[in-house]
Design a protein around this motif. Structure first.
Motif, PDB file in Angstrom:
ATOM      1  N   UNK A   8       0.829  -1.204   0.000  1.00 42.06           N
ATOM      2  CA  UNK A   8       0.000   0.000   0.000  1.00 42.06           C
ATOM      3  C   UNK A   8       0.866   1.258   0.000  1.00 42.06           C
ATOM      4  N   UNK A   9       1.883   1.293   0.861  1.00 45.65           N
ATOM      5  CA  UNK A   9       2.766   2.468   0.931  1.00 45.65           C
ATOM      6  C   UNK A   9       3.494   2.682  -0.392  1.00 45.65           C
ATOM      7  N   UNK A  10       3.912   1.587  -1.003  1.00 47.08           N
ATOM      8  CA  UNK A  10       4.610   1.682  -2.284  1.00 47.08           C
ATOM      9  C   UNK A  10       3.699   2.252  -3.367  1.00 47.08           C
ATOM     10  N   UNK A  11       2.474   1.747  -3.439  1.00 45.37           N
ATOM     11  CA  UNK A  11       1.537   2.240  -4.453  1.00 45.37           C
ATOM     12  C   UNK A  11       1.209   3.714  -4.245  1.00 45.37           C
ATOM     13  N   UNK A  12       1.091   4.127  -2.991  1.00 44.68           N
ATOM     14  CA  UNK A  12       0.790   5.540  -2.715  1.00 44.68           C
ATOM     15  C   UNK A  12       1.935   6.446  -3.164  1.00 44.68           C
ATOM     16  N   UNK A  13       3.162   5.985  -3.009  1.00 38.76           N
ATOM     17  CA  UNK A  13       4.313   6.771  -3.475  1.00 38.76           C
ATOM     18  C   UNK A  13       4.320   6.871  -5.001  1.00 38.76           C
ATOM     19  N   UNK A  14       4.050   5.747  -5.664  1.00 40.55           N
ATOM     20  CA  UNK A  14       4.013   5.736  -7.130  1.00 40.55           C
ATOM     21  C   UNK A  14       2.908   6.656  -7.640  1.00 40.55           C
ATOM     22  N   UNK A  15       1.751   6.567  -6.995  1.00 41.12           N
ATOM     23  CA  UNK A  15       0.621   7.417  -7.386  1.00 41.12           C
ATOM     24  C   UNK A  15       0.970   8.900  -7.231  1.00 41.12           C
ATOM     25  N   UNK A  16       1.667   9.243  -6.131  1.00 44.57           N
ATOM     26  CA  UNK A  16       2.027  10.644  -5.881  1.00 44.57           C
ATOM     27  C   UNK A  16       2.948  11.177  -6.985  1.00 44.57           C
ATOM     28  N   UNK A  17       3.951  10.392  -7.373  1.00 43.81           N
ATOM     29  CA  UNK A  17       4.855  10.809  -8.449  1.00 43.81           C
ATOM     30  C   UNK A  17       4.108  10.937  -9.779  1.00 43.81           C
ATOM     31  N   UNK A  18       3.233   9.975 -10.039  1.00 43.18           N
ATOM     32  CA  UNK A  18       2.481   9.982 -11.297  1.00 43.18           C
ATOM     33  C   UNK A  18       1.578  11.220 -11.379  1.00 43.18           C
ATOM     34  N   UNK A  19       0.883  11.518 -10.297  1.00 38.50           N
ATOM     35  CA  UNK A  19      -0.023  12.669 -10.293  1.00 38.50           C
ATOM     36  C   UNK A  19       0.745  13.983 -10.387  1.00 38.50           C
ATOM     37  N   UNK A  20       1.903  14.037  -9.728  1.00 43.49           N
ATOM     38  CA  UNK A  20       2.733  15.239  -9.808  1.00 43.49           C
ATOM     39  C   UNK A  20       3.215  15.433 -11.250  1.00 43.49           C
ATOM     40  N   UNK A  21       3.597  14.317 -11.894  1.00 44.83           N
ATOM     41  CA  UNK A  21       4.020  14.370 -13.289  1.00 44.83           C
ATOM     42  C   UNK A  21       2.907  14.855 -14.199  1.00 44.83           C
ATOM     43  N   UNK A  22       1.673  14.382 -13.939  1.00 42.99           N
ATOM     44  CA  UNK A  22       0.525  14.830 -14.743  1.00 42.99           C
ATOM     45  C   UNK A  22       0.312  16.336 -14.613  1.00 42.99           C
ATOM     46  N   UNK A  23       0.452  16.836 -13.370  1.00 40.91           N
ATOM     47  CA  UNK A  23       0.275  18.264 -13.140  1.00 40.91           C
ATOM     48  C   UNK A  23       1.328  19.103 -13.854  1.00 40.91           C
ATOM     49  N   UNK A  24       2.565  18.637 -13.793  1.00 43.14           N
ATOM     50  CA  UNK A  24       3.661  19.358 -14.462  1.00 43.14           C
ATOM     51  C   UNK A  24       3.498  19.307 -15.978  1.00 43.14           C
ATOM     52  N   UNK A  25       3.011  18.184 -16.494  1.00 45.34           N
ATOM     53  CA  UNK A  25       2.792  18.064 -17.936  1.00 45.34           C
ATOM     54  C   UNK A  25       1.749  19.078 -18.399  1.00 45.34           C
ATOM     55  N   UNK A  26       0.690  19.218 -17.616  1.00 48.73           N
ATOM     56  CA  UNK A  26      -0.362  20.184 -17.970  1.00 48.73           C
ATOM     57  C   UNK A  26       0.161  21.614 -17.961  1.00 48.73           C
ATOM     58  N   UNK A  27       1.167  21.873 -17.120  1.00 48.79           N
ATOM     59  CA  UNK A  27       1.751  23.218 -17.049  1.00 48.79           C
ATOM     60  C   UNK A  27       2.812  23.447 -18.129  1.00 48.79           C
ATOM     61  N   UNK A  28       3.111  22.402 -18.896  1.00 50.02           N
ATOM     62  CA  UNK A  28       4.104  22.528 -19.957  1.00 50.02           C
ATOM     63  C   UNK A  28       5.529  22.310 -19.499  1.00 50.02           C
ATOM     64  N   UNK A  29       5.709  21.850 -18.249  1.00 49.59           N
ATOM     65  CA  UNK A  29       7.064  21.604 -17.730  1.00 49.59           C
ATOM     66  C   UNK A  29       7.439  20.147 -18.018  1.00 49.59           C
ATOM     67  N   UNK A  30       7.764  19.882 -19.282  1.00 52.89           N
ATOM     68  CA  UNK A  30       7.945  18.512 -19.757  1.00 52.89           C
ATOM     69  C   UNK A  30       9.135  17.800 -19.090  1.00 52.89           C
ATOM     70  N   UNK A  31      10.234  18.488 -18.907  1.00 55.51           N
ATOM     71  CA  UNK A  31      11.417  17.856 -18.324  1.00 55.51           C
ATOM     72  C   UNK A  31      11.160  17.411 -16.892  1.00 55.51           C
ATOM     73  N   UNK A  32      10.510  18.281 -16.109  1.00 61.07           N
ATOM     74  CA  UNK A  32      10.206  17.928 -14.717  1.00 61.07           C
ATOM     75  C   UNK A  32       9.157  16.812 -14.650  1.00 61.07           C
ATOM     76  N   UNK A  33       8.195  16.867 -15.577  1.00 65.13           N
ATOM     77  CA  UNK A  33       7.171  15.820 -15.619  1.00 65.13           C
ATOM     78  C   UNK A  33       7.813  14.471 -15.920  1.00 65.13           C
ATOM     79  N   UNK A  34       8.754  14.456 -16.861  1.00 63.68           N
ATOM     80  CA  UNK A  34       9.454  13.218 -17.214  1.00 63.68           C
ATOM     81  C   UNK A  34      10.206  12.651 -16.014  1.00 63.68           C
ATOM     82  N   UNK A  35      10.785  13.543 -15.201  1.00 62.50           N
ATOM     83  CA  UNK A  35      11.517  13.106 -14.006  1.00 62.50           C
ATOM     84  C   UNK A  35      10.574  12.438 -13.006  1.00 62.50           C
ATOM     85  N   UNK A  36       9.354  12.969 -12.876  1.00 65.12           N
ATOM     86  CA  UNK A  36       8.385  12.373 -11.948  1.00 65.12           C
ATOM     87  C   UNK A  36       7.919  11.000 -12.449  1.00 65.12           C
TER      88      UNK A  36
END
Length: 371
Positions: free
Chosen positions: A244-272
């Motif tokens: 459960x803890x592992x999945x929550x961490x993965x979800x957090x990175x994925x959602x952060x990446x989605x947010x950065x992608x929407x803002x046009x910050x492609x490099x940071x999104x790729x890192x997430x």
């Protein structure tokens, strides 16, 4: 009819305990034929309580225990019948040998399947798993209400990516098996949802397991050996919480990446997306293949947006290698191939996408659900 006969016999002063035992044993036989083993066991036990020397009552209770995967309990009854000279030595040896054979075969299968596991799940050799599943069918025919046999059935279906069939098997288990560990039920649902890439629903299912202990479903009536067998391969609450803890961490990175992608910050999104991917590598079982494929496909989108078509193509190809039925990755790769003017390869991907949707539509029509 046997229930009516029992009611009449109980109010009849002429009916003996043997008469009642016969009626209960006959009713048990009806329940066995209907695969209602818990009800059959209850009637058999009542027959044994009324007349402990009535052989059919004893044998039907032994049959119920064997069908339910409670092999130690079944052998105890055969021992009782033999010690009281109710069965011959030949009959006793034949029945006990058959039960031991089923139990030992099931134990070996569980151990073999466990060998295919690593960390929080499995990365299974397909041929080995398919062999176990094929051999398991014979055990299930002999012990259709065995907790371990039915659990193995469902887990192997998940191991081979048959998530819908696994859920169907699980629903059948929940209906038929009184002693099914509920934490395992929710964990299997989580594995199926994770296998489909639905990390949010997988997390919710794992959260539900926190309400259960490590031995839920097995009551005090189980013999020690039967209890061990039924719980073979179950994960502890702490192990489930680790997932459960592992999945929550993965979800957090994925959602952060989605947010950065929407803002046009492609490099940071790729890192997430890369961080989410790295967490899943070697940690999630095969059910995490779709999750990894999603992370790769999302990272491909960041490369595509930045104009790095070769990197985007590579990530899409990795995603498809992990999950050949992931239509979004195929569709995205087709678009990239079109940009690269590789039209023949683009056509192949588009045909594959069409096949996937055709199969999905056929399945949905058969199951009467919508896409």
């Amino acid at each position: 009819e046997y229930t009516n006969a029992i009611d009449h016999a109980q109010s009849c002063t002429m009916a003996s305990l043997r008469d009642l035992a016969i009626l209960y044993a006959n009713r048990a036989a009806c329940h066995i034929m209907l695969l209602e083993f818990s009800d059959a066991l209850e009637s058999s036990r009542t027959a044994m309580g009324l007349d402990g020397t009535y052989l059919r009552g004893l044998l039907r209770a032994a049959t119920c225990f064997s069908k339910m995967g409670r092999y130690e309990a079944a052998m105890n009854i055969y021992n009782k019948a033999y010690e009281e000279d109710l069965v011959t030595e030949k009959y006793f040896n034949t029945e006990v040998k058959e039960i031991e054979s089923i139990r030992d075969t099931l134990t070996v299968m569980a151990e073999k399947f466990s060998e295919q596991k690593h960390f929080q799940g499995y990365y299974a050799d397909d041929s080995a798993v398919h062999t176990i599943y094929r051999d398991l069918q014979e055990v299930v025919q002999k012990s259709p209400a065995s907790v371990l046999a039915r659990r193995l059935q469902a887990e192997i279906l998940v191991a081979t990516g048959k998530f819908s069939k696994a859920l169907d098997t699980l629903r059948s288990c929940e209906k038929d098996l009184v002693h099914l560990p509920r934490a395992w039920s929710h964990e299997l649902k989580a594995m199926c949802k994770l296998g489909r890439g639905d990390i949010e629903s997988a997390i919710e299912e794992l959260k539900v397991t926190n309400g259960y202990g490590d031995e839920v479903g097995i009551d005090a009536s189980f013999e020690e050996e039967d209890c061990k067998l039924a719980q073979m391969g179950l994960r502890s609450r702490e192990e489930r919480n680790e997932s459960l803890r592992l999945l929550e961490k993965i979800k957090a990175h994925k959602e952060k990446g989605n947010g950065l992608f929407q803002k046009g910050e492609q490099k940071k999104a790729a890192m997430e997306y890369t961080a989410a991917l790295e967490l899943s590598l070697g940690k999630l079982n095969f059910c995490g293949a779709r999750v990894r494929a999603v992370c790769l496909c999302n990272r491909a989108a960041t490369h595509q947006k930045a104009g790095n078509m070769i990197e985007a193509w590579a990530d899409c190809s990795r995603a498809i290698a992990l999950d050949s039925k992931y239509s979004k990755a195929m569709s995205r790769r087709a678009h990239i191939l079109s940009h690269l003017r590789l039209y023949e390869l683009e056509k192949q991907d588009l045909v594959s996408v069409e096949v996937i949707f055709d199969r999905s539509a056929t399945y949905c029509k058969a199951q009467d659900v919508s896409l």
